[in-house]
Write a protein that holds these residues in place. Structure first.
Motif, PDB file in Angstrom:
ATOM      1  N   GLN A  30       0.815  -1.219   0.000  1.00 58.86           N
ATOM      2  CA  GLN A  30       0.000   0.000   0.000  1.00 58.86           C
ATOM      3  C   GLN A  30       0.853   1.276   0.000  1.00 58.86           C
ATOM      4  O   GLN A  30       0.325   2.358   0.212  1.00 58.86           O
ATOM      5  CB  GLN A  30      -0.954  -0.022   1.192  1.00 58.86           C
ATOM      6  CG  GLN A  30      -2.042  -1.082   1.083  1.00 58.86           C
ATOM      7  CD  GLN A  30      -2.805  -1.024  -0.211  1.00 58.86           C
ATOM      8  OE1 GLN A  30      -2.864  -1.991  -0.962  1.00 58.86           O
ATOM      9  NE2 GLN A  30      -3.359   0.140  -0.525  1.00 58.86           N
ATOM     10  N   THR A  48       1.131  10.663  -0.031  1.00 57.26           N
ATOM     11  CA  THR A  48       0.909   9.761  -1.164  1.00 57.26           C
ATOM     12  C   THR A  48      -0.503   9.888  -1.729  1.00 57.26           C
ATOM     13  O   THR A  48      -0.761   9.461  -2.854  1.00 57.26           O
ATOM     14  CB  THR A  48       1.147   8.271  -0.787  1.00 57.26           C
ATOM     15  OG1 THR A  48       0.189   7.889   0.210  1.00 57.26           O
ATOM     16  CG2 THR A  48       2.552   8.061  -0.252  1.00 57.26           C
ATOM     17  N   THR A  49      -1.425  10.471  -0.952  1.00 58.62           N
ATOM     18  CA  THR A  49      -2.809  10.579  -1.426  1.00 58.62           C
ATOM     19  C   THR A  49      -3.000  11.751  -2.382  1.00 58.62           C
ATOM     20  O   THR A  49      -4.004  11.812  -3.097  1.00 58.62           O
ATOM     21  CB  THR A  49      -3.794  10.797  -0.263  1.00 58.62           C
ATOM     22  OG1 THR A  49      -3.583  12.125   0.282  1.00 58.62           O
ATOM     23  CG2 THR A  49      -3.589   9.778   0.840  1.00 58.62           C
ATOM     24  N   GLY A 108      -9.907   9.547  -5.226  1.00 61.88           N
ATOM     25  CA  GLY A 108      -9.616   8.233  -5.793  1.00 61.88           C
ATOM     26  C   GLY A 108      -8.252   7.722  -5.358  1.00 61.88           C
ATOM     27  O   GLY A 108      -8.074   6.544  -5.059  1.00 61.88           O
ATOM     28  N   GLN A 109      -7.307   8.632  -5.303  1.00 62.17           N
ATOM     29  CA  GLN A 109      -5.969   8.240  -4.898  1.00 62.17           C
ATOM     30  C   GLN A 109      -5.942   7.876  -3.407  1.00 62.17           C
ATOM     31  O   GLN A 109      -5.208   6.959  -3.010  1.00 62.17           O
ATOM     32  CB  GLN A 109      -4.973   9.365  -5.222  1.00 62.17           C
ATOM     33  CG  GLN A 109      -3.543   9.114  -4.800  1.00 62.17           C
ATOM     34  CD  GLN A 109      -2.881   7.928  -5.499  1.00 62.17           C
ATOM     35  OE1 GLN A 109      -3.438   7.307  -6.396  1.00 62.17           O
ATOM     36  NE2 GLN A 109      -1.685   7.604  -5.064  1.00 62.17           N
ATOM     37  N   LEU A 149      -8.399   6.390  -1.826  1.00 60.07           N
ATOM     38  CA  LEU A 149      -8.928   5.030  -1.807  1.00 60.07           C
ATOM     39  C   LEU A 149      -7.881   4.037  -2.321  1.00 60.07           C
ATOM     40  O   LEU A 149      -7.708   2.944  -1.775  1.00 60.07           O
ATOM     41  CB  LEU A 149     -10.182   4.989  -2.689  1.00 60.07           C
ATOM     42  CG  LEU A 149     -11.191   3.874  -2.436  1.00 60.07           C
ATOM     43  CD1 LEU A 149     -11.703   3.906  -1.010  1.00 60.07           C
ATOM     44  CD2 LEU A 149     -12.358   3.997  -3.411  1.00 60.07           C
ATOM     45  N   ASN A 150      -7.175   4.432  -3.353  1.00 64.21           N
ATOM     46  CA  ASN A 150      -6.111   3.616  -3.937  1.00 64.21           C
ATOM     47  C   ASN A 150      -5.029   3.297  -2.903  1.00 64.21           C
ATOM     48  O   ASN A 150      -4.587   2.154  -2.775  1.00 64.21           O
ATOM     49  CB  ASN A 150      -5.508   4.397  -5.118  1.00 64.21           C
ATOM     50  CG  ASN A 150      -4.608   3.559  -6.006  1.00 64.21           C
ATOM     51  OD1 ASN A 150      -4.697   2.340  -6.027  1.00 64.21           O
ATOM     52  ND2 ASN A 150      -3.735   4.227  -6.746  1.00 64.21           N
ATOM     53  N   MET A 151      -4.622   4.323  -2.145  1.00 62.41           N
ATOM     54  CA  MET A 151      -3.580   4.119  -1.138  1.00 62.41           C
ATOM     55  C   MET A 151      -4.107   3.308   0.045  1.00 62.41           C
ATOM     56  O   MET A 151      -3.372   2.523   0.645  1.00 62.41           O
ATOM     57  CB  MET A 151      -3.029   5.466  -0.653  1.00 62.41           C
ATOM     58  CG  MET A 151      -2.191   6.193  -1.695  1.00 62.41           C
ATOM     59  SD  MET A 151      -0.661   5.250  -2.143  1.00 62.41           S
ATOM     60  CE  MET A 151      -1.201   4.291  -3.556  1.00 62.41           C
ATOM     61  N   PHE A 175      -6.455   0.929  -0.119  1.00 64.27           N
ATOM     62  CA  PHE A 175      -6.883  -0.448  -0.363  1.00 64.27           C
ATOM     63  C   PHE A 175      -6.730  -0.910  -1.813  1.00 64.27           C
ATOM     64  O   PHE A 175      -7.152  -2.023  -2.147  1.00 64.27           O
ATOM     65  CB  PHE A 175      -8.359  -0.562   0.055  1.00 64.27           C
ATOM     66  CG  PHE A 175      -8.802  -1.945   0.445  1.00 64.27           C
ATOM     67  CD1 PHE A 175      -8.011  -2.752   1.249  1.00 64.27           C
ATOM     68  CD2 PHE A 175     -10.023  -2.441   0.011  1.00 64.27           C
ATOM     69  CE1 PHE A 175      -8.432  -4.026   1.613  1.00 64.27           C
ATOM     70  CE2 PHE A 175     -10.449  -3.712   0.374  1.00 64.27           C
ATOM     71  CZ  PHE A 175      -9.661  -4.502   1.177  1.00 64.27           C
ATOM     72  N   GLY A 176      -6.126  -0.098  -2.691  1.00 61.49           N
ATOM     73  CA  GLY A 176      -6.082  -0.426  -4.122  1.00 61.49           C
ATOM     74  C   GLY A 176      -5.683  -1.858  -4.425  1.00 61.49           C
ATOM     75  O   GLY A 176      -6.486  -2.650  -4.915  1.00 61.49           O
ATOM     76  N   ASN A 177      -4.459  -2.218  -4.126  1.00 56.86           N
ATOM     77  CA  ASN A 177      -4.007  -3.576  -4.435  1.00 56.86           C
ATOM     78  C   ASN A 177      -4.455  -4.603  -3.401  1.00 56.86           C
ATOM     79  O   ASN A 177      -4.779  -5.730  -3.747  1.00 56.86           O
ATOM     80  CB  ASN A 177      -2.478  -3.603  -4.550  1.00 56.86           C
ATOM     81  CG  ASN A 177      -2.027  -3.379  -5.984  1.00 56.86           C
ATOM     82  OD1 ASN A 177      -2.841  -3.055  -6.854  1.00 56.86           O
ATOM     83  ND2 ASN A 177      -0.739  -3.554  -6.228  1.00 56.86           N
ATOM     84  N   SER A 214      -7.119  -4.855  -1.952  1.00 56.27           N
ATOM     85  CA  SER A 214      -8.503  -5.285  -2.185  1.00 56.27           C
ATOM     86  C   SER A 214      -8.542  -6.604  -2.952  1.00 56.27           C
ATOM     87  O   SER A 214      -9.550  -7.292  -2.954  1.00 56.27           O
ATOM     88  CB  SER A 214      -9.291  -4.216  -2.968  1.00 56.27           C
ATOM     89  OG  SER A 214      -9.017  -4.279  -4.355  1.00 56.27           O
TER      90      SER A 214
END
Lengths: 381, 381
Positions: free
Chosen positions: B44, B87-88, B93-94, B96-98, B100-102, B104
């Motif tokens: 993450q 990092t956000t 969207g970023q 959320l990506n940071m 839980f992106g991968n 998830s």
């Protein structure tokens, strides 16, 4: 279980625009499954008790219909439901909403597959360039494609550009941004993309730089326009974060660009990966689909991995073929095994394993590219 | 397990912009959990083996840090990871990506909570009008809000408008479109919204019509602009379909509008509902958050339902309070129980149960509104 069942793909039923056959997997006891299937058919269509519906057309043409129930194992059923094509409005987000919007919140249900009718394929349009277009861009007639990842996030544009230059000097086909690289203060999108695109151009190889696109639709559109000014021909988008509607619109707005679909936020366990990555991402316009390969940092099985690749590149209503890019902790050592598994219509993405070579980055990249380019040739000799 | 552990919320650590403390629940054996936690911290943040990172700043400021591991039960751990706020990029969207992106896509991990620092609350801004603004719009000083759903999809604009007129005549506060009602051939957005908004205006009550917004960001923006021309003051959006970045941008573009967040595609099982609906939807601008109530068609527990409501309306960095709207198969009969459970800062949404009254729709709506309006008054007498 007296309901009809079949493993064959059903032709969409006619009547108005017909129905999509959508397959769910449902955990249930045998006594309850018929009622549960009816409840899903209602949830994913009219979403109201039938007593509240007085309109005959809605009951006939819009209400979801249970088309089949099949027991897969004790307590697990495959349920096929016919959902009216008209309810999707031929809009990507609404299609996803109709397939799984509310049921995504029910823990006993996963979305397993959807038979999408030809009219929908024609309306959505699929990839801009597809595998053939990617081959033309890279001058790669029959061989496997190679891809490296630019990371870690936190590096300045200058440092990322320096890595990009060294990867490009090794002759790799694509250098994609890591999906965590967005528009952060330590590396603003415009500065980073200008620096990396220039570094790749100067390297003199055919390498294509693939920036990661983020933000709302209008921001994303601006980012792609800026990338195009820098000669960029491919971009990466995570459709489940940007929203599939926005992804699909961007594909349409930039018809000469290749789009890489990234799986972030795709929550593997609730939608079957072959459907989401192989079918839907392709339908909405992914030329390349990145997904977690078996044996890496994620839990996909070889069967799931293969099913994603098969769905992405099989003949399907004349849509361009989408290039599978198995990823997630792939190593240089595993390249032969992965190539044997997927064959040449594949993009091999090696991220951290390549970057770990540090001072040998260009040499290691060149060796990797060379080995991959010759792999099937050497094998068939 | 010798790592530190605490149930208390941690203050974000300083250093650049500091860190968010993000809590994951991880299924693992005890011997592997420390390595697994480290792997999530990498996944993450830098998403690469540490051997590939030569930059000291990245290792110090960007790499995720395991802050605590606690065993909840045999084989289930709570892992706290500090992720760098920078990092956000302060982009929804970023973020959320940071978060839980991968991860998830890793079946052993769920995202359980995130301590979001004050700077992020200030940058995102939260709801436009909040509970107080909704009270002003409805002339509802202290009482519970009432809401009905317009459905089923498949009806023509004229038929939907007729239903809306009868619900409005009953004096309900809000009439929201069903989330399946989008921009379909049988009921195009413009025709439908014009017809329903006019029907509600003519009814002469204070009822507010809440159209469902769909499509890509630009389409959604056009839909909201059209709705405003028709006097509409609130709209509904499913942020997980439209994309949270687009949702957040729309909230900012229409500062006088109230936004209802719909949970479609929120995939209950992977992100804890109190975080997603109560914190993140509010952070990105939901004035009302619709979510599956306990005891309906979805599997949320009373504890989860209450935790969503608590997170949505508690004092939080000065952001406007978000109104919880428990939904999903609520019936007229359950109204007292639900009101006792949630108290007056709640929107009671009765969909199919009200529509099932058919010819008595206006009368049943008026009875429901009357009963709810007087409920706490009668009780405290």
């Amino acid at each position: 279980m007296d309901s009809s069942s079949s493993k064959c793909e059903k032709k969409p039923e006619r009547g108005a625009l017909g129905r999509m056959t959508v397959t769910y997997r449902v955990r249930s006891d045998a006594a309850s499954i018929e009622a549960r299937a009816e409840a899903i058919a209602i949830e994913q269509s009219v979403e109201t008790p039938l007593a509240a519906i007085s309109d005959e057309t809605v009951l006939r043409d819009i209400l979801g219909k249970v088309q089949g129930i099949r027991e897969l194992e004790a307590g697990l059923f495959e349920v096929q439901i016919g959902l009216a094509v008209e309810t999707t409005g031929f809009e990507a987000g609404q299609l996803l909403n109709m397939l799984f919007g509310n049921s995504s919140m029910q823990e006993d249900v996963t979305l397993n597959d959807a038979e999408i009718p030809d009219i929908m394929a024609a309306r959505f349009g699929g990839p801009n360039v597809g595998i053939a277009g990617l081959r033309a861009k890279c001058g790669a007639d029959t061989r496997v494609f190679t891809c490296a990842a630019l990371k870690p996030q936190g590096l300045s544009p200058k440092k990322l550009a320096s890595l990009a230059a060294r990867l490009a000097a090794g002759g790799i086909d694509f250098i994609k941004d890591d999906h965590g690289i967005a528009d952060q203060a330590y590396s603003p999108f415009a500065d980073r993309v200008r620096a990396c695109a220039e570094a790749v151009r100067r390297a003199g190889s055919r390498t294509l730089y693939v920036p990661n696109i983020s933000g709302s639709f209008d921001i994303a559109r601006g980012q792609i326009a800026l990338a195009i000014e820098e000669g960029v021909e491919a971009v990466m988008i995570p459709p489940m974060i940007l929203g599939v509607s926005n992804f699909h619109r961007l594909v349409g707005e930039f018809p000469s660009m290749a789009f890489f679909g990234h799986p972030a936020m795709a929550g593997a366990s609730r939608i079957a990966p072959p459907l989401l990555f192989g079918k839907l991402f392709r339908l909405f316009g992914a030329d390349v689909v990145i997904y977690p390969n078996y044996g890496g940092r994620f839990s996909y099985s070889p069967e799931t991995s293969r099913a994603v690749a098969d769905a992405a590149r099989r003949d399907w209503y004349g849509l361009r073929r989408c290039l599978p890019c198995p990823a997630g902790g792939m190593t240089l050592e595993r390249a032969p095994e992965i190539l044997d598994f997927y064959g040449p219509d594949t993009m091999l993405l090696i991220g951290g394993s390549l970057l770990s070579e540090r001072d040998r980055l260009t040499e290691a990249t060149a060796e990797f590219v060379e080995r991959v380019a010759r792999y099937f040739e050497d094998k068939n000799r």
